[in-house]
Enzyme design. Structure first.
Site, PDB file in Angstrom:
ATOM      1  N   CYS A 139       0.864  -1.184   0.000  1.00 17.35           N
ATOM      2  CA  CYS A 139       0.000   0.000   0.000  1.00 17.35           C
ATOM      3  C   CYS A 139       0.896   1.228   0.000  1.00 17.35           C
ATOM      4  O   CYS A 139       1.634   1.462   0.967  1.00 17.35           O
ATOM      5  CB  CYS A 139      -0.915  -0.001   1.217  1.00 17.35           C
ATOM      6  SG  CYS A 139      -2.007   1.432   1.315  1.00 17.35           S
ATOM      7  N   GLY A 140       0.862   1.996  -1.083  1.00  9.70           N
ATOM      8  CA  GLY A 140       1.747   3.143  -1.215  1.00  9.70           C
ATOM      9  C   GLY A 140       1.438   4.259  -0.234  1.00  9.70           C
ATOM     10  O   GLY A 140       2.321   4.729   0.486  1.00  9.70           O
ATOM     11  N   HIS A 141       0.170   4.712  -0.201  1.00  9.49           N
ATOM     12  CA  HIS A 141      -0.158   5.790   0.722  1.00  9.49           C
ATOM     13  C   HIS A 141       0.061   5.325   2.156  1.00  9.49           C
ATOM     14  O   HIS A 141       0.490   6.092   3.016  1.00  9.49           O
ATOM     15  CB  HIS A 141      -1.611   6.261   0.522  1.00  9.49           C
ATOM     16  CG  HIS A 141      -2.595   5.581   1.409  1.00  9.49           C
ATOM     17  ND1 HIS A 141      -3.268   4.425   1.053  1.00  9.49           N
ATOM     18  CD2 HIS A 141      -2.996   5.857   2.681  1.00  9.49           C
ATOM     19  CE1 HIS A 141      -4.043   4.038   2.042  1.00  9.49           C
ATOM     20  NE2 HIS A 141      -3.910   4.894   3.041  1.00  9.49           N
ATOM     21  N   HIS A 199      -8.938  -3.195  -7.933  1.00  8.40           N
ATOM     22  CA  HIS A 199      -8.790  -1.771  -8.202  1.00  8.40           C
ATOM     23  C   HIS A 199      -9.046  -1.491  -9.671  1.00  8.40           C
ATOM     24  O   HIS A 199      -8.516  -2.189 -10.539  1.00  8.40           O
ATOM     25  CB  HIS A 199      -7.371  -1.283  -7.871  1.00  8.40           C
ATOM     26  CG  HIS A 199      -6.924  -1.548  -6.469  1.00  8.40           C
ATOM     27  ND1 HIS A 199      -6.545  -2.801  -6.028  1.00  8.40           N
ATOM     28  CD2 HIS A 199      -6.773  -0.708  -5.409  1.00  8.40           C
ATOM     29  CE1 HIS A 199      -6.187  -2.724  -4.752  1.00  8.40           C
ATOM     30  NE2 HIS A 199      -6.315  -1.467  -4.353  1.00  8.40           N
ATOM     31  N   ASP A 224     -10.201   5.647  -3.453  1.00  5.94           N
ATOM     32  CA  ASP A 224      -8.978   6.113  -2.805  1.00  5.94           C
ATOM     33  C   ASP A 224      -9.018   7.633  -2.768  1.00  5.94           C
ATOM     34  O   ASP A 224      -9.268   8.283  -3.788  1.00  5.94           O
ATOM     35  CB  ASP A 224      -7.754   5.628  -3.571  1.00  5.94           C
ATOM     36  CG  ASP A 224      -6.485   5.670  -2.735  1.00  5.94           C
ATOM     37  OD1 ASP A 224      -6.343   6.592  -1.907  1.00  5.94           O
ATOM     38  OD2 ASP A 224      -5.638   4.789  -2.913  1.00  5.94           O
ATOM     39  N   CYS A 251      -3.017   7.328  -4.852  1.00  6.58           N
ATOM     40  CA  CYS A 251      -2.758   5.884  -4.803  1.00  6.58           C
ATOM     41  C   CYS A 251      -1.321   5.593  -5.230  1.00  6.58           C
ATOM     42  O   CYS A 251      -0.964   5.749  -6.404  1.00  6.58           O
ATOM     43  CB  CYS A 251      -3.740   5.098  -5.656  1.00  6.58           C
ATOM     44  SG  CYS A 251      -3.588   3.297  -5.435  1.00  6.58           S
ATOM     45  N   GLY A 252      -0.516   5.155  -4.276  1.00  7.76           N
ATOM     46  CA  GLY A 252       0.893   4.928  -4.558  1.00  7.76           C
ATOM     47  C   GLY A 252       1.161   3.726  -5.436  1.00  7.76           C
ATOM     48  O   GLY A 252       1.906   3.818  -6.427  1.00  7.76           O
ATOM     49  N   THR A 253       0.560   2.581  -5.107  1.00  8.05           N
ATOM     50  CA  THR A 253       0.768   1.409  -5.960  1.00  8.05           C
ATOM     51  C   THR A 253       0.078   1.608  -7.304  1.00  8.05           C
ATOM     52  O   THR A 253       0.542   1.111  -8.334  1.00  8.05           O
ATOM     53  CB  THR A 253       0.272   0.126  -5.279  1.00  8.05           C
ATOM     54  OG1 THR A 253      -1.092   0.267  -4.887  1.00  8.05           O
ATOM     55  CG2 THR A 253       1.109  -0.193  -4.050  1.00  8.05           C
TER      56      THR A 253
END
Length: 333
Positions: free
Chosen positions: A91-93, A225, A250, A254-256
Protein backbone atom coordinates in the site's frame (compact mmCIF):
# COMPACT_ATOMS: atom_id res chain seq x y z
CA UNK A 1 -13.72 0.55 31.83
CA UNK A 2 -13.02 -3.04 30.85
CA UNK A 3 -11.54 -4.56 27.72
CA UNK A 4 -10.62 -7.97 26.36
CA UNK A 5 -8.67 -6.41 23.49
CA UNK A 6 -6.56 -3.24 23.53
CA UNK A 7 -4.91 -2.04 20.33
CA UNK A 8 -2.66 1.02 20.29
CA UNK A 9 -2.43 3.05 17.09
CA UNK A 10 -1.27 6.31 15.58
CA UNK A 11 -3.65 7.64 12.94
CA UNK A 12 -2.50 9.66 9.94
CA UNK A 13 -3.63 10.69 6.50
CA UNK A 14 -1.61 10.69 3.29
CA UNK A 15 -2.83 13.32 0.84
CA UNK A 16 -6.33 12.74 2.21
CA UNK A 17 -6.30 8.96 2.66
CA UNK A 18 -6.24 7.55 6.23
CA UNK A 19 -3.72 5.09 7.63
CA UNK A 20 -4.20 3.60 11.09
CA UNK A 21 -0.70 2.49 12.11
CA UNK A 22 -0.99 -0.20 14.79
CA UNK A 23 1.94 0.18 17.18
CA UNK A 24 0.92 -2.19 19.98
CA UNK A 25 -1.42 -4.98 20.99
CA UNK A 26 -0.76 -7.33 18.04
CA UNK A 27 1.64 -10.24 18.56
CA UNK A 28 4.11 -11.29 15.83
CA UNK A 29 2.15 -12.99 13.08
CA UNK A 30 3.35 -16.51 12.17
CA UNK A 31 5.23 -16.90 8.89
CA UNK A 32 8.75 -17.17 7.51
CA UNK A 33 8.19 -14.24 5.13
CA UNK A 34 5.93 -11.20 5.18
CA UNK A 35 3.96 -12.78 2.32
CA UNK A 36 3.34 -15.83 4.53
CA UNK A 37 2.36 -13.54 7.41
CA UNK A 38 -0.17 -11.86 5.11
CA UNK A 39 -1.57 -15.26 4.11
CA UNK A 40 -1.85 -16.28 7.77
CA UNK A 41 -3.60 -13.00 8.54
CA UNK A 42 -6.06 -13.57 5.69
CA UNK A 43 -6.92 -17.00 7.08
CA UNK A 44 -6.86 -16.29 10.83
CA UNK A 45 -6.90 -12.57 11.67
CA UNK A 46 -9.75 -11.12 9.64
CA UNK A 47 -11.63 -10.34 12.86
CA UNK A 48 -8.72 -8.07 13.88
CA UNK A 49 -8.79 -6.30 10.51
CA UNK A 50 -12.55 -5.75 10.76
CA UNK A 51 -12.21 -4.55 14.37
CA UNK A 52 -9.83 -1.80 13.22
CA UNK A 53 -11.21 -0.66 9.86
CA UNK A 54 -14.98 -1.27 9.94
CA UNK A 55 -17.53 0.77 11.85
CA UNK A 56 -17.81 1.85 14.64
CA UNK A 57 -14.01 2.32 14.99
CA UNK A 58 -13.39 2.82 11.28
CA UNK A 59 -15.41 3.71 8.20
CA UNK A 60 -16.09 2.61 4.62
CA UNK A 61 -12.73 3.90 3.29
CA UNK A 62 -10.50 3.07 6.26
CA UNK A 63 -7.07 1.52 5.87
CA UNK A 64 -4.15 0.78 8.13
CA UNK A 65 -0.95 -1.10 8.81
CA UNK A 66 0.07 -3.63 11.43
CA UNK A 67 3.67 -3.05 12.49
CA UNK A 68 5.61 -6.31 12.86
CA UNK A 69 9.18 -7.39 13.59
CA UNK A 70 10.97 -7.53 10.23
CA UNK A 71 11.96 -10.85 8.69
CA UNK A 72 14.38 -9.38 6.15
CA UNK A 73 17.72 -8.68 7.91
CA UNK A 74 18.12 -5.26 6.26
CA UNK A 75 14.65 -3.94 7.19
CA UNK A 76 13.75 -1.69 10.12
CA UNK A 77 10.13 -2.84 10.52
CA UNK A 78 7.75 -5.32 8.97
CA UNK A 79 4.29 -4.25 7.82
CA UNK A 80 1.03 -6.06 7.08
CA UNK A 81 -1.45 -3.76 5.34
CA UNK A 82 -5.16 -3.75 6.12
CA UNK A 83 -8.14 -2.02 4.58
CA UNK A 84 -11.84 -2.59 4.10
CA UNK A 85 -11.12 -4.79 1.05
CA UNK A 86 -8.82 -7.14 2.98
CA UNK A 87 -5.07 -7.61 3.51
CA UNK A 88 -3.00 -5.99 0.75
CA UNK A 89 0.44 -7.08 -0.55
CA UNK A 90 1.52 -3.43 -0.63
CA UNK A 91 0.00 0.00 0.00
CA UNK A 92 1.75 3.14 -1.22
CA UNK A 93 -0.16 5.79 0.72
CA UNK A 94 -0.05 3.49 3.76
CA UNK A 95 3.73 3.17 3.54
CA UNK A 96 4.08 6.96 3.42
CA UNK A 97 1.88 7.09 6.52
CA UNK A 98 3.90 4.37 8.26
CA UNK A 99 7.24 6.07 7.52
CA UNK A 100 5.89 9.40 8.76
CA UNK A 101 4.63 7.84 11.99
CA UNK A 102 7.89 5.95 12.61
CA UNK A 103 9.91 9.15 12.23
CA UNK A 104 7.65 11.49 14.20
CA UNK A 105 7.22 9.04 17.10
CA UNK A 106 10.93 8.17 17.25
CA UNK A 107 10.38 4.49 16.45
CA UNK A 108 13.37 4.66 14.10
CA UNK A 109 16.62 6.54 14.47
CA UNK A 110 15.98 9.98 12.98
CA UNK A 111 18.61 11.89 11.04
CA UNK A 112 18.30 15.22 9.21
CA UNK A 113 17.86 16.21 6.46
CA UNK A 114 16.90 12.66 5.47
CA UNK A 115 15.98 9.48 7.32
CA UNK A 116 15.93 6.21 5.39
CA UNK A 117 13.40 3.63 6.57
CA UNK A 118 13.35 0.12 5.09
CA UNK A 119 10.07 -1.74 5.42
CA UNK A 120 9.57 -5.48 4.98
CA UNK A 121 6.21 -5.83 3.18
CA UNK A 122 4.35 -8.81 1.68
CA UNK A 123 5.33 -7.51 -1.77
CA UNK A 124 9.04 -7.14 -0.88
CA UNK A 125 11.33 -4.70 0.91
CA UNK A 126 10.40 -1.06 0.27
CA UNK A 127 12.74 1.85 0.96
CA UNK A 128 11.26 5.11 2.24
CA UNK A 129 13.37 8.27 2.21
CA UNK A 130 11.88 10.79 4.63
CA UNK A 131 12.72 14.47 4.35
CA UNK A 132 13.07 15.68 7.95
CA UNK A 133 13.10 19.24 9.24
CA UNK A 134 12.94 20.09 12.96
CA UNK A 135 11.85 16.52 13.67
CA UNK A 136 8.93 16.76 11.27
CA UNK A 137 8.50 14.44 8.29
CA UNK A 138 8.05 16.89 5.41
CA UNK A 139 7.77 14.45 2.51
CA UNK A 140 8.32 10.74 1.91
CA UNK A 141 9.76 9.20 -1.27
CA UNK A 142 9.25 5.47 -1.76
CA UNK A 143 11.30 3.15 -3.92
CA UNK A 144 8.57 0.64 -4.70
CA UNK A 145 8.59 -3.01 -5.74
CA UNK A 146 9.10 -4.03 -9.37
CA UNK A 147 6.06 -2.97 -11.39
CA UNK A 148 4.92 -4.16 -14.78
CA UNK A 149 2.21 -4.17 -17.41
CA UNK A 150 0.48 -7.53 -17.68
CA UNK A 151 -1.61 -6.75 -20.75
CA UNK A 152 -2.56 -3.99 -23.21
CA UNK A 153 -5.84 -3.36 -25.01
CA UNK A 154 -7.64 -6.16 -23.21
CA UNK A 155 -11.43 -6.37 -23.25
CA UNK A 156 -13.97 -7.76 -20.83
CA UNK A 157 -17.71 -8.21 -21.13
CA UNK A 158 -19.39 -6.27 -18.34
CA UNK A 159 -23.13 -6.49 -17.62
CA UNK A 160 -24.74 -3.12 -18.29
CA UNK A 161 -21.58 -1.73 -19.94
CA UNK A 162 -20.87 -4.15 -22.77
CA UNK A 163 -17.28 -4.61 -23.97
CA UNK A 164 -14.91 -2.54 -21.85
CA UNK A 165 -11.29 -1.99 -22.90
CA UNK A 166 -8.52 -1.85 -20.33
CA UNK A 167 -4.83 -2.34 -19.64
CA UNK A 168 -3.78 -4.49 -16.68
CA UNK A 169 -0.74 -3.39 -14.66
CA UNK A 170 0.86 -4.18 -11.30
CA UNK A 171 2.48 -1.77 -8.87
CA UNK A 172 2.14 -3.74 -5.63
CA UNK A 173 -1.50 -4.55 -6.41
CA UNK A 174 -3.19 -5.20 -9.75
CA UNK A 175 -4.98 -2.35 -11.54
CA UNK A 176 -7.35 -2.36 -14.47
CA UNK A 177 -6.66 0.98 -16.18
CA UNK A 178 -9.72 2.31 -18.01
CA UNK A 179 -10.38 5.58 -19.84
CA UNK A 180 -13.41 6.94 -18.02
CA UNK A 181 -14.94 8.53 -21.11
CA UNK A 182 -14.86 5.12 -22.84
CA UNK A 183 -17.77 4.06 -20.64
CA UNK A 184 -19.61 7.35 -21.09
CA UNK A 185 -19.05 8.88 -17.66
CA UNK A 186 -17.58 12.31 -16.81
CA UNK A 187 -14.68 12.87 -14.41
CA UNK A 188 -16.95 14.58 -11.90
CA UNK A 189 -17.48 13.77 -8.22
CA UNK A 190 -21.18 14.46 -8.71
CA UNK A 191 -21.19 11.18 -10.69
CA UNK A 192 -19.16 9.23 -8.13
CA UNK A 193 -21.90 6.66 -7.46
CA UNK A 194 -22.14 5.78 -11.15
CA UNK A 195 -18.34 5.61 -11.47
CA UNK A 196 -18.04 3.38 -8.42
CA UNK A 197 -20.81 1.07 -9.64
CA UNK A 198 -19.04 0.73 -12.99
CA UNK A 199 -15.72 0.03 -11.28
CA UNK A 200 -17.15 -2.77 -9.16
CA UNK A 201 -18.83 -4.32 -12.21
CA UNK A 202 -15.54 -4.23 -14.17
CA UNK A 203 -13.62 -5.82 -11.27
CA UNK A 204 -16.18 -8.61 -10.95
CA UNK A 205 -16.11 -9.29 -14.69
CA UNK A 206 -12.30 -9.38 -14.85
CA UNK A 207 -12.06 -11.70 -11.85
CA UNK A 208 -14.58 -14.02 -13.45
CA UNK A 209 -13.26 -13.97 -17.02
CA UNK A 210 -9.52 -13.21 -16.85
CA UNK A 211 -8.15 -12.75 -13.31
CA UNK A 212 -4.56 -11.46 -13.17
CA UNK A 213 -1.85 -13.51 -11.49
CA UNK A 214 1.59 -12.38 -10.38
CA UNK A 215 4.25 -14.21 -12.43
CA UNK A 216 6.58 -14.68 -9.44
CA UNK A 217 4.25 -14.87 -6.41
CA UNK A 218 1.23 -17.21 -6.57
CA UNK A 219 -0.18 -15.59 -3.42
CA UNK A 220 -0.83 -12.34 -5.32
CA UNK A 221 -3.71 -12.27 -7.76
CA UNK A 222 -7.11 -10.87 -8.61
CA UNK A 223 -8.24 -7.35 -9.41
CA UNK A 224 -9.63 -5.15 -6.63
CA UNK A 225 -8.79 -1.77 -8.20
CA UNK A 226 -9.99 0.04 -11.30
CA UNK A 227 -8.05 3.19 -12.18
CA UNK A 228 -10.39 5.39 -14.19
CA UNK A 229 -8.42 7.97 -16.17
CA UNK A 230 -9.78 11.47 -16.69
CA UNK A 231 -9.81 12.88 -20.24
CA UNK A 232 -6.50 14.49 -21.10
CA UNK A 233 -4.44 12.23 -18.83
CA UNK A 234 -1.01 11.59 -20.30
CA UNK A 235 2.55 10.61 -19.40
CA UNK A 236 3.24 13.95 -17.70
CA UNK A 237 0.07 14.50 -15.66
CA UNK A 238 -2.63 11.93 -15.05
CA UNK A 239 -5.85 12.28 -13.06
CA UNK A 240 -7.69 9.28 -11.71
CA UNK A 241 -10.78 8.13 -9.87
CA UNK A 242 -9.61 4.97 -8.12
CA UNK A 243 -12.51 2.59 -7.51
CA UNK A 244 -11.71 -0.12 -4.96
CA UNK A 245 -13.47 -3.27 -3.78
CA UNK A 246 -15.87 -3.57 -1.96
CA UNK A 247 -17.09 -0.04 -2.79
CA UNK A 248 -15.01 3.09 -2.14
CA UNK A 249 -12.60 5.55 -3.73
CA UNK A 250 -8.98 6.11 -2.80
CA UNK A 251 -8.74 9.65 -1.48
CA UNK A 252 -5.03 9.82 -2.27
CA UNK A 253 -3.58 9.53 -5.79
CA UNK A 254 -2.76 5.88 -4.80
CA UNK A 255 0.89 4.93 -4.56
CA UNK A 256 0.77 1.41 -5.96
CA UNK A 257 -1.67 2.71 -8.56
CA UNK A 258 0.81 5.44 -9.50
CA UNK A 259 3.49 2.76 -9.89
CA UNK A 260 1.19 0.61 -12.03
CA UNK A 261 0.27 3.61 -14.19
CA UNK A 262 3.95 4.49 -14.76
CA UNK A 263 4.71 0.86 -15.65
CA UNK A 264 1.82 0.87 -18.13
CA UNK A 265 2.98 4.13 -19.72
CA UNK A 266 6.58 2.88 -19.95
CA UNK A 267 5.52 -0.39 -21.57
CA UNK A 268 3.67 1.65 -24.20
CA UNK A 269 6.78 3.71 -24.91
CA UNK A 270 5.30 6.91 -23.46
CA UNK A 271 7.23 7.38 -20.19
CA UNK A 272 11.05 7.14 -20.31
CA UNK A 273 13.19 6.43 -17.27
CA UNK A 274 14.04 9.33 -14.95
CA UNK A 275 11.17 11.47 -16.18
CA UNK A 276 8.83 13.23 -13.75
CA UNK A 277 5.23 12.06 -13.69
CA UNK A 278 2.41 13.64 -11.65
CA UNK A 279 -0.59 11.56 -10.59
CA UNK A 280 -3.62 13.42 -9.21
CA UNK A 281 -6.41 11.98 -7.09
CA UNK A 282 -10.18 12.39 -7.37
CA UNK A 283 -9.97 15.12 -4.68
CA UNK A 284 -7.04 16.95 -6.32
CA UNK A 285 -4.09 15.81 -4.18
CA UNK A 286 -0.91 14.70 -5.93
CA UNK A 287 1.95 12.20 -5.92
CA UNK A 288 5.06 12.80 -8.01
CA UNK A 289 6.83 9.77 -9.46
CA UNK A 290 9.53 8.58 -11.81
CA UNK A 291 10.95 5.28 -13.07
CA UNK A 292 14.48 4.49 -11.90
CA UNK A 293 15.50 1.41 -13.88
CA UNK A 294 14.32 -1.61 -15.80
CA UNK A 295 14.28 -5.15 -14.44
CA UNK A 296 12.29 -8.37 -14.75
CA UNK A 297 9.99 -10.22 -12.39
CA UNK A 298 9.02 -13.80 -13.07
CA UNK A 299 10.36 -13.39 -16.61
CA UNK A 300 8.13 -10.37 -17.28
CA UNK A 301 9.75 -7.01 -18.21
CA UNK A 302 9.34 -4.60 -15.32
CA UNK A 303 10.45 -1.24 -13.98
CA UNK A 304 11.48 0.05 -10.57
CA UNK A 305 9.36 3.08 -9.65
CA UNK A 306 9.57 5.72 -6.97
CA UNK A 307 6.98 8.26 -5.91
CA UNK A 308 6.65 10.88 -3.21
CA UNK A 309 3.88 12.41 -1.12
CA UNK A 310 3.06 13.86 2.28
CA UNK A 311 1.35 12.53 5.41
CA UNK A 312 0.16 14.13 8.63
CA UNK A 313 -0.52 12.56 12.03
CA UNK A 314 -4.14 13.10 13.05
CA UNK A 315 -4.33 11.38 16.44
CA UNK A 316 -3.38 8.55 18.77
CA UNK A 317 -5.71 6.10 20.44
CA UNK A 318 -6.19 2.83 22.27
CA UNK A 319 -9.01 0.87 20.65
CA UNK A 320 -10.87 -1.26 23.17
CA UNK A 321 -13.29 -4.18 23.10
CA UNK A 322 -15.76 -4.45 25.94
CA UNK A 323 -16.62 -8.15 26.50
CA UNK A 324 -20.32 -7.26 26.39
CA UNK A 325 -20.09 -5.46 23.04
CA UNK A 326 -22.66 -7.14 20.72
CA UNK A 327 -20.58 -6.12 17.65
CA UNK A 328 -17.07 -7.32 18.58
CA UNK A 329 -15.73 -7.29 15.01
CA UNK A 330 -17.51 -4.15 13.89
CA UNK A 331 -19.97 -4.03 11.02
CA UNK A 332 -20.49 -2.87 7.45
CA UNK A 333 -23.72 -1.05 6.58
Amino acid sequence: MRSVRTISAVDSHTEGMPTRVVTGGVAPIPGATMAERRRYAVEHLDDLRRFLVDEPRGHSAMSGALLQPPLSPDADWGVVYIEVSGFLPMCGHGTIGVATVLVETGMVEVTSPETVVRLDTPAGVVEARVEVRDGHAERVTLRNVASFALGHDLTVKVPGLGEVGYDMAYGGNFYAIVALDSIGLPFDRAHKDDILKAGLAIMAAINEQDPPRHPADPLIGGCKHVQFLAPGSDARHSRNAMAIHPGWFDRSPCGTGTSARMAQLHSRGELPLNTEFVNESFIGTRFTGRLLETTTTGGVPAVVPEFSGRAWITGTANYLLDPADPLPNGFVL
